[in-house]
Design a protein around this motif. Structure first.
Motif, PDB file in Angstrom:
ATOM      1  N   GLU A   1      54.336  29.054  45.100  1.00  0.00           N
ATOM      2  CA  GLU A   1      53.032  29.417  45.660  1.00  0.00           C
ATOM      3  C   GLU A   1      52.704  28.418  46.762  1.00  0.00           C
ATOM      4  OE1 GLU A   1      50.338  29.311  42.351  1.00  0.00           O
ATOM      5  OE2 GLU A   1      51.759  30.398  41.066  1.00  0.00           O
ATOM      6  N   GLY A   2      52.420  28.927  47.956  1.00  0.00           N
ATOM      7  CA  GLY A   2      52.199  28.045  49.087  1.00  0.00           C
ATOM      8  C   GLY A   2      50.736  27.821  49.409  1.00  0.00           C
ATOM      9  N   THR A   3      50.459  27.600  50.688  1.00  0.00           N
ATOM     10  CA  THR A   3      49.145  27.188  51.152  1.00  0.00           C
ATOM     11  C   THR A   3      48.231  28.394  51.367  1.00  0.00           C
ATOM     12  OG1 THR A   3      50.171  25.297  52.246  1.00  0.00           O
ATOM     13  CG2 THR A   3      47.947  25.902  52.947  1.00  0.00           C
ATOM     14  N   GLY A   4      47.115  28.413  50.643  1.00  0.00           N
ATOM     15  CA  GLY A   4      46.138  29.489  50.758  1.00  0.00           C
ATOM     16  C   GLY A   4      44.895  29.125  49.980  1.00  0.00           C
ATOM     17  N   ASP A   5      43.853  29.919  50.147  1.00  0.00           N
ATOM     18  CA  ASP A   5      42.596  29.610  49.466  1.00  0.00           C
ATOM     19  C   ASP A   5      42.427  30.376  48.160  1.00  0.00           C
ATOM     20  OD1 ASP A   5      42.040  32.189  50.305  1.00  0.00           O
ATOM     21  OD2 ASP A   5      40.447  31.625  51.712  1.00  0.00           O
ATOM     22  N   GLY A   6      43.430  31.137  47.761  1.00  0.00           N
ATOM     23  CA  GLY A   6      43.366  31.879  46.516  1.00  0.00           C
ATOM     24  C   GLY A   6      42.583  33.167  46.590  1.00  0.00           C
ATOM     25  N   GLN A   7      42.025  33.478  47.752  1.00  0.00           N
ATOM     26  CA  GLN A   7      41.169  34.646  47.885  1.00  0.00           C
ATOM     27  C   GLN A   7      41.934  35.822  48.506  1.00  0.00           C
ATOM     28  OE1 GLN A   7      37.949  34.378  46.607  1.00  0.00           O
ATOM     29  NE2 GLN A   7      38.835  32.405  45.986  1.00  0.00           N
ATOM     30  N   LEU A   8      41.686  37.010  47.975  1.00  0.00           N
ATOM     31  CA  LEU A   8      42.240  38.225  48.559  1.00  0.00           C
ATOM     32  C   LEU A   8      41.459  39.408  47.996  1.00  0.00           C
ATOM     33  CD1 LEU A   8      44.489  39.139  50.524  1.00  0.00           C
ATOM     34  CD2 LEU A   8      45.908  39.619  48.518  1.00  0.00           C
ATOM     35  N   ALA A   9      40.852  40.176  48.882  1.00  0.00           N
ATOM     36  CA  ALA A   9      40.034  41.304  48.438  1.00  0.00           C
ATOM     37  C   ALA A   9      40.867  42.303  47.647  1.00  0.00           C
ATOM     38  CB  ALA A   9      39.398  41.994  49.651  1.00  0.00           C
ATOM     39  N   GLU A  10      40.246  42.971  46.696  1.00  0.00           N
ATOM     40  CA  GLU A  10      40.966  43.918  45.849  1.00  0.00           C
ATOM     41  C   GLU A  10      41.604  45.025  46.665  1.00  0.00           C
ATOM     42  OE1 GLU A  10      41.765  43.753  42.632  1.00  0.00           O
ATOM     43  OE2 GLU A  10      40.851  41.755  42.716  1.00  0.00           O
ATOM     44  N   ASN A  11      40.957  45.444  47.757  1.00  0.00           N
ATOM     45  CA  ASN A  11      41.520  46.523  48.557  1.00  0.00           C
ATOM     46  C   ASN A  11      42.691  46.063  49.428  1.00  0.00           C
ATOM     47  OD1 ASN A  11      40.216  45.096  50.562  1.00  0.00           O
ATOM     48  ND2 ASN A  11      38.867  46.773  51.203  1.00  0.00           N
ATOM     49  N   ARG A  12      43.060  44.778  49.327  1.00  0.00           N
ATOM     50  CA  ARG A  12      44.228  44.272  50.054  1.00  0.00           C
ATOM     51  C   ARG A  12      45.347  43.852  49.099  1.00  0.00           C
ATOM     52  NH1 ARG A  12      43.508  40.334  54.535  1.00  0.00           N
ATOM     53  NH2 ARG A  12      45.135  41.621  55.435  1.00  0.00           N
ATOM     54  N   ARG A  13      45.221  44.254  47.844  1.00  0.00           N
ATOM     55  CA  ARG A  13      46.252  43.976  46.831  1.00  0.00           C
ATOM     56  C   ARG A  13      46.982  45.277  46.491  1.00  0.00           C
ATOM     57  NH1 ARG A  13      45.119  39.111  43.844  1.00  0.00           N
ATOM     58  NH2 ARG A  13      43.234  38.106  44.623  1.00  0.00           N
ATOM     59  N   GLY A  14      47.500  45.909  47.518  1.00  0.00           N
ATOM     60  CA  GLY A  14      48.045  47.246  47.341  1.00  0.00           C
ATOM     61  C   GLY A  14      49.238  47.350  46.419  1.00  0.00           C
ATOM     62  N   GLN A  15      49.912  46.234  46.153  1.00  0.00           N
ATOM     63  CA  GLN A  15      51.097  46.281  45.296  1.00  0.00           C
ATOM     64  C   GLN A  15      50.816  45.770  43.888  1.00  0.00           C
ATOM     65  OE1 GLN A  15      53.111  44.830  49.171  1.00  0.00           O
ATOM     66  NE2 GLN A  15      54.760  44.923  47.678  1.00  0.00           N
ATOM     67  N   ALA A  16      49.545  45.584  43.568  1.00  0.00           N
ATOM     68  CA  ALA A  16      49.185  45.062  42.249  1.00  0.00           C
ATOM     69  C   ALA A  16      49.638  45.983  41.129  1.00  0.00           C
ATOM     70  CB  ALA A  16      47.681  44.824  42.181  1.00  0.00           C
ATOM     71  N   ALA A  17      49.615  47.293  41.366  1.00  0.00           N
ATOM     72  CA  ALA A  17      50.028  48.223  40.319  1.00  0.00           C
ATOM     73  C   ALA A  17      51.501  48.051  39.984  1.00  0.00           C
ATOM     74  CB  ALA A  17      49.743  49.661  40.746  1.00  0.00           C
ATOM     75  N   TRP A  18      52.326  47.810  40.993  1.00  0.00           N
ATOM     76  CA  TRP A  18      53.755  47.573  40.726  1.00  0.00           C
ATOM     77  C   TRP A  18      53.954  46.226  40.044  1.00  0.00           C
ATOM     78  CZ3 TRP A  18      57.467  43.961  42.332  1.00  0.00           C
ATOM     79  CH2 TRP A  18      58.794  44.276  42.002  1.00  0.00           C
ATOM     80  N   LEU A  19      53.208  45.226  40.456  1.00  0.00           N
ATOM     81  CA  LEU A  19      53.321  43.901  39.840  1.00  0.00           C
ATOM     82  C   LEU A  19      52.937  43.962  38.364  1.00  0.00           C
ATOM     83  CD1 LEU A  19      53.902  40.883  40.295  1.00  0.00           C
ATOM     84  CD2 LEU A  19      51.495  40.613  40.889  1.00  0.00           C
ATOM     85  N   ASP A  20      51.933  44.758  38.046  1.00  0.00           N
ATOM     86  CA  ASP A  20      51.462  44.956  36.679  1.00  0.00           C
ATOM     87  C   ASP A  20      51.104  43.597  36.071  1.00  0.00           C
ATOM     88  OD1 ASP A  20      50.756  46.449  34.458  1.00  0.00           O
ATOM     89  OD2 ASP A  20      52.794  46.654  33.707  1.00  0.00           O
ATOM     90  N   ASP A  21      51.624  43.286  34.908  1.00  0.00           N
ATOM     91  CA  ASP A  21      51.266  42.022  34.261  1.00  0.00           C
ATOM     92  C   ASP A  21      52.396  40.994  34.347  1.00  0.00           C
ATOM     93  OD1 ASP A  21      53.054  43.247  32.575  1.00  0.00           O
ATOM     94  OD2 ASP A  21      51.842  43.044  30.750  1.00  0.00           O
ATOM     95  N   TYR A  22      53.250  41.144  35.365  1.00  0.00           N
ATOM     96  CA  TYR A  22      54.351  40.201  35.558  1.00  0.00           C
ATOM     97  C   TYR A  22      53.791  38.789  35.714  1.00  0.00           C
ATOM     98  CZ  TYR A  22      58.888  38.467  37.216  1.00  0.00           C
ATOM     99  OH  TYR A  22      60.075  37.790  37.349  1.00  0.00           O
ATOM    100  N   ALA A  23      54.385  37.836  35.009  1.00  0.00           N
ATOM    101  CA  ALA A  23      53.871  36.465  34.982  1.00  0.00           C
ATOM    102  C   ALA A  23      54.952  35.476  35.382  1.00  0.00           C
ATOM    103  CB  ALA A  23      53.359  36.125  33.578  1.00  0.00           C
ATOM    104  N   GLU A  24      54.507  34.283  35.710  1.00  0.00           N
ATOM    105  CA  GLU A  24      55.434  33.207  36.074  1.00  0.00           C
ATOM    106  C   GLU A  24      56.526  33.033  35.029  1.00  0.00           C
ATOM    107  OE1 GLU A  24      55.158  28.340  36.283  1.00  0.00           O
ATOM    108  OE2 GLU A  24      53.367  29.535  36.653  1.00  0.00           O
TER     109      GLU A  24
END
Length: 299
Positions: free
Chosen positions: A64-87
């Motif tokens: 995980e690189g440099t970012g503020d941790g923020q991302l609007a829900e409408n910009r997480r278009g691949q979240a459904a494929w990611l599902d509950d995948y964890a580290e």
């Protein structure tokens, strides 16, 4: 093979996922690490990790690189494929310090590393601030800027997303003493797959191609445009940067002095930083054919 670190904002526009699939199927390149930049870099890193796992490449370090941790829900278009995948699901090395991983990987490499940046250069710039000497052991290849054309082939250059989202980071990249090669919108902004070329990828029956299309379908559904993933690709900006990591013969390359305005517009300036820029195509159809073959190959 050329050792590569990928710096990506995968998970917003779908083209980063296409680029990662192309990279994994490019035998000229040895992917050593993936770091993420901008916004919610954990979401992005987990997407990269799951894709690597599907491809059987859990030897690749992910951070995980440099970012503020923020991302609007409408910009997480691949979240459904990611599902509950964890580290913990990723069998390979996974860490939180993306810039540190970049520094460690470059300094440990016996040969020069290609930093392949296909998003805002936040993590790459952080790495340069931590260890400026990495620029003497690496080169930068990126999808950044608009020099003589804008989006969709427009004759008017405009600020390009990967630059204007973190202008300071791209200026840090330009100030570093390493070779720089970029594909601006002039060339990458007109790459799409349609008709038989797209169908070949859509219908390919390999684990990586199936994962790519599952991601694309999830992304298109999140935009309420599910039919898009059945018909054609979106603009595949980042795939051109992957190609430039190992070849440039299909492109018209020029060395130009590049500068950046505060609003992110890149332009040629007498006192600009010399960069190797892909400003035209010698054979775009050949690139598309090459891209299709890489995306559908097995292993």
């Amino acid at each position: 093979m050329i050792p590569v670190i990928l710096d990506t904002d995968i998970g917003t526009d779908i083209d980063d996922t296409w680029a990662l699939a192309m990279l994994l199927n490019s035998p000229e390149l040895q992917l050593e690490a993936v770091v993420t930049s901008h916004g919610d870099t954990r979401y992005r890193a987990l997407l990269a990790a799951k894709t690597l796992a599907v491809a059987g490449r859990e030897d690749v370090s992910v951070a995980e690189g440099t970012g503020d941790g923020q991302l609007a829900e409408n910009r997480r278009g691949q979240a459904a494929w990611l599902d509950d995948y964890a580290e913990s699901d990723y069998a390979g090395p996974y860490r939180t310090g993306g810039a540190e991983l970049m520094v460690d990987t470059i300094m440990a490499s016996p040969e020069p590393v290609t930093v392949l940046c296909i998003g805002p250069a936040s993590t790459t710039a952080h790495a340069l601030r931590l260890a400026p000497q990495i620029a003497t052991r690496a080169r930068f290849v990126g999808m950044h800027g608009a020099v003589r054309s804008g989006y969709r082939g427009s004759p008017t250059p405009v600020p390009e997303y990967n630059v204007f989202e973190d202008v300071a980071a791209f200026r840090t990249v330009l100030a570093a003493p390493w070779p720089i090669t970029i594909t601006p919108l002039d060339t990458c902004g007109i790459v799409t797959l349609e008709d038989d070329e797209y169908t070949a990828v859509r219908d390919a029956d390999t684990p990586l191609a199936r994962a790519l299309l599952a991601n694309y379908r999830a992304w298109a559904a999140a935009l309420n445009r599910p039919q898009l993933a059945e018909q054609r690709s979106t603009t595949l900006f980042d795939t051109v940067a992957v190609y430039l990591a190992f070849a440039d013969d299909l492109l018209e390359m020029e060395t130009i002095p590049l500068a950046v305005r505060d609003d992110g517009l890149t332009y040629e300036a007498a006192d600009g930083r010399p960069v190797n820029a892909a400003l035209g195509w010698r054979d775009l159809p050949a690139f598309r054919r090459n891209l299709v073959q890489r995306l559908i190959r097995s292993g």
